[in-house]
Write an enzyme that holds these catalytic residues in place. Structure first.
Site, PDB file in Angstrom:
ATOM      1  N   GLU A   1       0.799  -1.237   0.000  1.00  0.00           N
ATOM      2  CA  GLU A   1       0.000   0.000   0.000  1.00  0.00           C
ATOM      3  C   GLU A   1       0.828   1.282   0.000  1.00  0.00           C
ATOM      4  OE1 GLU A   1      -2.727  -0.523   3.292  1.00  0.00           O
ATOM      5  OE2 GLU A   1      -3.621  -2.307   2.396  1.00  0.00           O
TER       6      GLU A   1
ATOM      7  N   GLU B   1      -6.326 -10.584  -1.356  1.00  0.00           N
ATOM      8  CA  GLU B   1      -7.187 -10.306  -0.187  1.00  0.00           C
ATOM      9  C   GLU B   1      -8.646 -10.197  -0.608  1.00  0.00           C
ATOM     10  OE1 GLU B   1      -5.760  -6.943   2.087  1.00  0.00           O
ATOM     11  OE2 GLU B   1      -3.663  -7.500   1.812  1.00  0.00           O
TER      12      GLU B   1
ATOM     13  N   HIS C   1     -10.405  -5.839  -2.673  1.00  0.00           N
ATOM     14  CA  HIS C   1     -11.515  -5.632  -1.728  1.00  0.00           C
ATOM     15  C   HIS C   1     -12.626  -4.906  -2.485  1.00  0.00           C
ATOM     16  CE1 HIS C   1      -9.207  -6.878   1.754  1.00  0.00           C
ATOM     17  NE2 HIS C   1      -8.226  -6.076   1.402  1.00  0.00           N
TER      18      HIS C   1
ATOM     19  N   ASN D   1       2.094  -5.294  -3.147  1.00  0.00           N
ATOM     20  CA  ASN D   1       0.680  -5.566  -2.865  1.00  0.00           C
ATOM     21  C   ASN D   1      -0.071  -4.257  -2.607  1.00  0.00           C
ATOM     22  OD1 ASN D   1      -1.375  -7.634  -2.203  1.00  0.00           O
ATOM     23  ND2 ASN D   1      -1.227  -6.883  -0.096  1.00  0.00           N
TER      24      ASN D   1
ATOM     25  N   ASP E   1     -12.439 -10.056  -1.171  1.00  0.00           N
ATOM     26  CA  ASP E   1     -13.740 -10.123  -0.499  1.00  0.00           C
ATOM     27  C   ASP E   1     -14.698  -9.202  -1.256  1.00  0.00           C
ATOM     28  OD1 ASP E   1     -12.537  -7.790   0.525  1.00  0.00           O
ATOM     29  OD2 ASP E   1     -12.552  -8.468   2.595  1.00  0.00           O
TER      30      ASP E   1
HETATM   31  O1  G3I Z   1      -4.977  -7.595  18.857  1.00  0.00           O
HETATM   32  C1  G3I Z   1      -5.646  -6.450  19.349  1.00  0.00           C
HETATM   33  C2  G3I Z   1      -6.348  -6.728  20.642  1.00  0.00           C
HETATM   34  O2  G3I Z   1      -5.384  -7.055  21.620  1.00  0.00           O
HETATM   35  C3  G3I Z   1      -7.147  -5.504  21.053  1.00  0.00           C
HETATM   36  O3  G3I Z   1      -7.852  -5.762  22.217  1.00  0.00           O
HETATM   37  C4  G3I Z   1      -8.116  -5.116  19.964  1.00  0.00           C
HETATM   38  C5  G3I Z   1      -8.894  -3.862  20.298  1.00  0.00           C
HETATM   39  O4  G3I Z   1      -9.143  -3.065  19.166  1.00  0.00           O
HETATM   40  O5  G3I Z   1      -7.368  -4.862  18.791  1.00  0.00           O
HETATM   41  C6  G3I Z   1      -6.659  -6.003  18.313  1.00  0.00           C
HETATM   42  O6  G3I Z   1      -5.945  -5.647  17.169  1.00  0.00           O
HETATM   43  C7  G3I Z   1      -6.722  -5.493  15.993  1.00  0.00           C
HETATM   44  C8  G3I Z   1      -6.225  -6.480  14.961  1.00  0.00           C
HETATM   45  O7  G3I Z   1      -6.890  -6.264  13.739  1.00  0.00           O
HETATM   46  C9  G3I Z   1      -6.426  -7.932  15.370  1.00  0.00           C
HETATM   47  O8  G3I Z   1      -7.794  -8.215  15.458  1.00  0.00           O
HETATM   48  C10 G3I Z   1      -6.572  -4.077  15.516  1.00  0.00           C
HETATM   49  O9  G3I Z   1      -7.183  -3.177  16.421  1.00  0.00           O
HETATM   50  C11 G3I Z   1      -7.193  -3.917  14.165  1.00  0.00           C
HETATM   51  O10 G3I Z   1      -6.858  -2.628  13.633  1.00  0.00           O
HETATM   52  C12 G3I Z   1      -6.637  -4.962  13.216  1.00  0.00           C
HETATM   53  O11 G3I Z   1      -7.281  -4.815  11.968  1.00  0.00           O
HETATM   54  C13 G3I Z   1      -6.633  -5.431  10.895  1.00  0.00           C
HETATM   55  C14 G3I Z   1      -6.267  -4.385   9.859  1.00  0.00           C
HETATM   56  O12 G3I Z   1      -5.700  -5.021   8.740  1.00  0.00           O
HETATM   57  C15 G3I Z   1      -5.285  -3.378  10.431  1.00  0.00           C
HETATM   58  O13 G3I Z   1      -4.817  -2.522   9.450  1.00  0.00           O
HETATM   59  C16 G3I Z   1      -7.573  -6.461  10.299  1.00  0.00           C
HETATM   60  O14 G3I Z   1      -7.753  -7.538  11.225  1.00  0.00           O
HETATM   61  C17 G3I Z   1      -7.005  -7.017   9.000  1.00  0.00           C
HETATM   62  O15 G3I Z   1      -7.989  -7.796   8.355  1.00  0.00           O
HETATM   63  C18 G3I Z   1      -6.618  -5.860   8.079  1.00  0.00           C
HETATM   64  O16 G3I Z   1      -6.034  -6.399   6.917  1.00  0.00           O
HETATM   65  C19 G3I Z   1      -5.657  -5.442   5.922  1.00  0.00           C
HETATM   66  C20 G3I Z   1      -4.404  -5.964   5.264  1.00  0.00           C
HETATM   67  O17 G3I Z   1      -3.400  -6.203   6.214  1.00  0.00           O
HETATM   68  C21 G3I Z   1      -3.904  -4.993   4.195  1.00  0.00           C
HETATM   69  N1  G3I Z   1      -4.952  -4.681   3.236  1.00  0.00           N
HETATM   70  C22 G3I Z   1      -6.222  -4.226   3.821  1.00  0.00           C
HETATM   71  C23 G3I Z   1      -6.728  -5.248   4.839  1.00  0.00           C
HETATM   72  C24 G3I Z   1      -8.077  -4.833   5.377  1.00  0.00           C
HETATM   73  O18 G3I Z   1      -7.976  -3.650   6.108  1.00  0.00           O
END
Ligand code: G3I
Length: 304
Positions: free
Chosen positions: A127, A234, A206, A169, A236
């Site tokens: 990105e 990725e 996406h 990516n 969806d």
């Molecule tokens: O692990 C912590 C947890 O300890 C905490 O209590 C909780 C509270 O918010 O947060 C948890 O972390 C989260 C993490 O996902 C695991 O669930 C983060 O807040 C959250 O921001 C994070 O989101 C991820 C996101 O990337 C972050 O940028 C998504 O799961 C994940 O699907 C998403 O994936 C991205 C790709 O890497 C890049 N392309 C876009 C895609 C979708 O956004």
């Protein structure tokens, strides 16, 4: 064939899913994963904040759990991601200049070396381009270390794990007419012409509130014509029913139509696993039942 992975294998392709380490203890989740998929991406566990929480101190427990689960069952692994402006650990977020450049390259080297020989493809850089019409690089602390930060990351990754395919990516590079798509295309073209080590382009794909663009296959074949693989990394699609199934069919068919499009990964298994769960964008419902979109992908992989 009656699973996504086996159906994709008929044409030498893979079918993958993004996986969360903490769900590997959930039998319903694991049974779908192990049955249907032959490629795995860690949804968060290989990112910079997860693998280097303190500078110079690396933690691979959750990432190793995912990699070991996959490899011990004959699945392969996409590495996601070595360098990104987002999900940087706190210590890195405030860094700039040569110190940040050095820290980034050390991160790329250490993480790629840890998994050396076990990763099919790395999203080396994620990105790095701006949305909208500018075609510019995204302004980030990494970009401000110099425009050559991306190629420096690719060279470090190649040196640390020479056997892995190295991908750039991004999202919103699915529509061939968009400035962002054209800008990434020109970067890949430039890297290929100058011998910067790049093997693949990841189209995140996406699709929320939009249909798959009519020129999606043109995007795939245009990147492929540069000599790189294209991977749908990725996928969806927000929505439900026929509309969703048809978009999934079109993505799958576009990939099958281009020899260098080597595989598709969906960004989660069940709708409830999705980063946008309320938009039910995946192939299995929250109970693990196959959706119309699942059958549409499977039938297309099987030749329609
Ligand atoms: O692990 C912590 C947890 O300890 C905490 O209590 C909780 C509270 O918010 O947060 C948890 O972390 C989260 C993490 O996902 C695991 O669930 C983060 O807040 C959250 O921001 C994070 O989101 C991820 C996101 O990337 C972050 O940028 C998504 O799961 C994940 O699907 C998403 O994936 C991205 C790709 O890497 C890049 N392309 C876009 C895609 C979708 O956004």
């Amino acid at each position: 064939q009656d699973t996504l992975g086996a159906a994709a294998s008929q044409t030498g392709r893979y079918f993958g899913a993004a996986v969360a380490a903490h769900k590997l203890s959930e039998p319903a989740y694991v049974s779908i994963l192990d049955r249907e998929f032959n490629m795995v991406t860690a949804e968060n566990e290989m990112k910079m904040d997860a693998t280097e929480p303190n500078q110079g101190q690396f933690t691979f427990g959750n990432a190793d759990r995912i990699v070991n689960h996959a490899l011990s069952r004959g699945m392969r692994v996409r590495g996601h991601t070595l360098a990104w402006h987002s999900q940087q650990p706190g210590w890195m977020q405030g860094m700039e200049g040569p110190g940040l450049r050095q820290a980034m390259l050390n991160h790329v080297t250490q993480v790629a070396a840890h998994f050396r020989g076990r990763i099919h493809s790395w999203d080396v850089v994620n990105e790095a381009f701006e949305d909208g019409g500018s075609g510019a690089r995204r302004n980030s602390n990494l970009q401000r270390t110099g425009n050559d930060w991306i190629e420096a990351a690719f060279r470090a990754a190649r040196a640390a794990d020479p056997g892995a395919k190295l991908c750039y990516n991004d999202y919103n590079i699915d529509d061939w007419s968009h400035a962002k798509t054209q800008a990434v295309y020109r970067m890949v073209q430039d890297f290929r012409s100058r011998g910067v080590p790049i093997d693949c382009v990841g189209l995140q794909s996406h699709f929320f509130g939009v249909n798959v663009p009519a020129n999606y296959q043109t995007t795939i074949s245009s990147f492929a014509a540069l000599g790189v693989e294209v991977q749908i990394t990725e996928l969806d699609v927000g929505g439900s029913g026929w509309q969703q199934a048809d978009n999934y069919r079109r993505v799958t068919q576009a990939c099958l139509n281009v020899p260098r499009c080597t595989g598709i990964t969906v960004w989660g298994i069940r709708d409830s696993d999705s980063w946008r769960a309320s938009q039910t964008p995946l192939l299995f419902d929250g109970q693990g039942n196959k959706k119309e979109a699942y059958y549409s992908v499977l039938n297309t992989l099987n030749g329609g």
